[in-house]
Design a protein around this motif. Structure first.
Motif, PDB file in Angstrom:
ATOM      1  N   ILE A  36       0.833  -1.205   0.000  1.00 61.30           N
ATOM      2  CA  ILE A  36       0.000   0.000   0.000  1.00 61.30           C
ATOM      3  C   ILE A  36       0.869   1.257   0.000  1.00 61.30           C
ATOM      4  O   ILE A  36       0.635   2.199  -0.766  1.00 61.30           O
ATOM      5  CB  ILE A  36      -0.950   0.005   1.215  1.00 61.30           C
ATOM      6  N   ASN A  37       1.882   1.275   0.860  1.00 66.19           N
ATOM      7  CA  ASN A  37       2.789   2.425   0.914  1.00 66.19           C
ATOM      8  C   ASN A  37       3.518   2.637  -0.405  1.00 66.19           C
ATOM      9  O   ASN A  37       3.690   3.764  -0.860  1.00 66.19           O
ATOM     10  CB  ASN A  37       3.818   2.231   2.038  1.00 66.19           C
ATOM     11  N   LEU A  41       7.149   7.091   5.878  1.00 65.08           N
ATOM     12  CA  LEU A  41       6.204   7.709   6.806  1.00 65.08           C
ATOM     13  C   LEU A  41       5.217   6.683   7.358  1.00 65.08           C
ATOM     14  O   LEU A  41       4.606   6.893   8.402  1.00 65.08           O
ATOM     15  CB  LEU A  41       5.436   8.850   6.116  1.00 65.08           C
ATOM     16  N   GLY A  42       5.079   5.560   6.630  1.00 69.73           N
ATOM     17  CA  GLY A  42       4.221   4.482   7.116  1.00 69.73           C
ATOM     18  C   GLY A  42       2.751   4.845   7.140  1.00 69.73           C
ATOM     19  O   GLY A  42       2.054   4.613   8.131  1.00 69.73           O
ATOM     20  N   ILE A  45      -3.016   3.727   8.971  1.00 65.99           N
ATOM     21  CA  ILE A  45      -4.407   3.439   8.619  1.00 65.99           C
ATOM     22  C   ILE A  45      -4.837   2.075   9.162  1.00 65.99           C
ATOM     23  O   ILE A  45      -5.940   1.906   9.695  1.00 65.99           O
ATOM     24  CB  ILE A  45      -4.599   3.477   7.093  1.00 65.99           C
ATOM     25  N   LEU A  46      -3.941   1.080   9.025  1.00 66.09           N
ATOM     26  CA  LEU A  46      -4.269  -0.284   9.434  1.00 66.09           C
ATOM     27  C   LEU A  46      -4.018  -0.557  10.910  1.00 66.09           C
ATOM     28  O   LEU A  46      -4.364  -1.621  11.415  1.00 66.09           O
ATOM     29  CB  LEU A  46      -3.451  -1.276   8.586  1.00 66.09           C
ATOM     30  N   GLY A  47      -3.393   0.426  11.580  1.00 65.46           N
ATOM     31  CA  GLY A  47      -3.121   0.235  13.014  1.00 65.46           C
ATOM     32  C   GLY A  47      -2.028  -0.778  13.291  1.00 65.46           C
ATOM     33  O   GLY A  47      -2.061  -1.481  14.301  1.00 65.46           O
TER      34      GLY A  47
END
Length: 315
Positions: free
Chosen positions: A18-19, A301-302, A307-309
């Protein structure tokens, strides 16, 4: 991604993908006009009397903007942005994956294994990169071909990336989208072999975040990505010139045709000299530096982890 300390037992693949996708979209959106200029400079061939349409990077930028306007500078960006998500996701996540799995028993990652991880990541991405670059190059170079045809009193009908893709599939099958795969592999594998170890080394020199993740601060990742990207881009620019020329399906009147990597290298060297292999080199360095700087900064930055915790971990 770019550190050499002991890694966690689990490899968080989904947030890495995703990143990588987010980083790719942001990066390419910022530098696409320069990439278009780079493509046109590399595809342009010198005439028998030394004539050429573009004298320099700035001349190309000025003429393109004057004739095609602001949106003309983004010709081909749609297909690039669409496919850059899986391309950058594969590249960045695959490098992390191979770095994770190529560590020695004591958790170290020698430079040779860093290079192997980068090369394998570059190899993985060509399944997306080749058709993306093929379609992007046709759209980017269309303005140059149209301008030269106009000077000769001819016209070239406008087309789209979708039309080009469908025509290639209809006439040559899915393999038609993979013209220039060998040259793409040469460029992307060699680029990744240089880029990722260099980025890792530079990124390890900077300060760490205060959250205990072990990751470098964002500005360090940005500067490391810029420096490593520009140097790697210059190193492999000859392969990029060959790839760009091989993937240009249409040529201006009087321009040479090429039959494979070796033929392209030979004809380019004989007719234009060694300098031709560094056409668009400065432009490519300017493109790649912020592209990978932004990509690495966003990646580090992750965003996906937030978002996913999921707690961000070093690789």
């Amino acid at each position: 991604m770019a550190n050499t300390s002991a890694d966690a037992k689990q490899f968080p693949l989904v947030p890495k993908i995703i990143n990588g996708g987010i980083a790719g979209i942001i990066g390419v959106s910022c530098v696409f006009p320069l990439d278009l200029v780079k493509t046109r400079l590399q595809n342009q061939q010198v005439g028998p009397n030394g004539e050429r349409m573009y004298k320099s990077m700035f001349d190309c930028f000025k003429k393109t903007y004057k004739v095609e306007g602001y949106f003309g500078m983004y010709r081909g960006s749609a297909v690039n942005i669409l496919l850059i998500t899986p391309e950058k996701a594969i590249k960045l996540a695959a490098n992390d994956f191979f770095r994770h799995n190529l560590r020695t028993k004591d958790g170290k990652l020698p430079i040779t294994r860093q290079m192997a991880a980068g090369g394998l990541a570059g190899l993985c991405q060509i399944v997306i990169t080749t058709p993306m670059e093929l379609l992007k190059i046709q759209m980017q170079d269309a303005g140059r071909l149209a301008a030269q045809a106009k000077e000769a009193g001819k016209t070239i009908p406008k087309t789209s990336a979708t039309q080009i893709a469908l025509e290639l599939i209809r006439t040559k099958g899915i393999t038609g989208l993979y013209k220039g795969t060998g040259a793409t592999m040469l460029r992307d594998v060699s680029f990744s072999v240089v880029y990722f170890p260099l980025f890792a080394t530079l990124n390890d020199l900077g300060p760490r975040k205060a959250d205990g993740s072990g990751e470098a601060v964002f500005w360090c990742s940005f500067l490391s990505g810029c420096a490593a990207g520009s140097l790697a881009a210059l190193a492999v620019n000859p392969f990029d010139v060959v790839k760009t020329r091989l993937q240009a399906l249409k040529k201006a009147e009087g321009e040479m045709q090429f039959n494979g990597v070796a033929d392209c290298i030979k004809k380019t060297f004989v007719n234009e000299g060694p300098k031709a292999f560094f056409k668009g080199g400065l432009c490519r360095m300017i493109v790649i530096a912020p592209l990978f700087g932004i990509a690495q900064m966003v990646y580090f930055l992750g965003v996906a982890e937030s978002i996913l915790g999921i707690k961000q971990t070093k690789v």
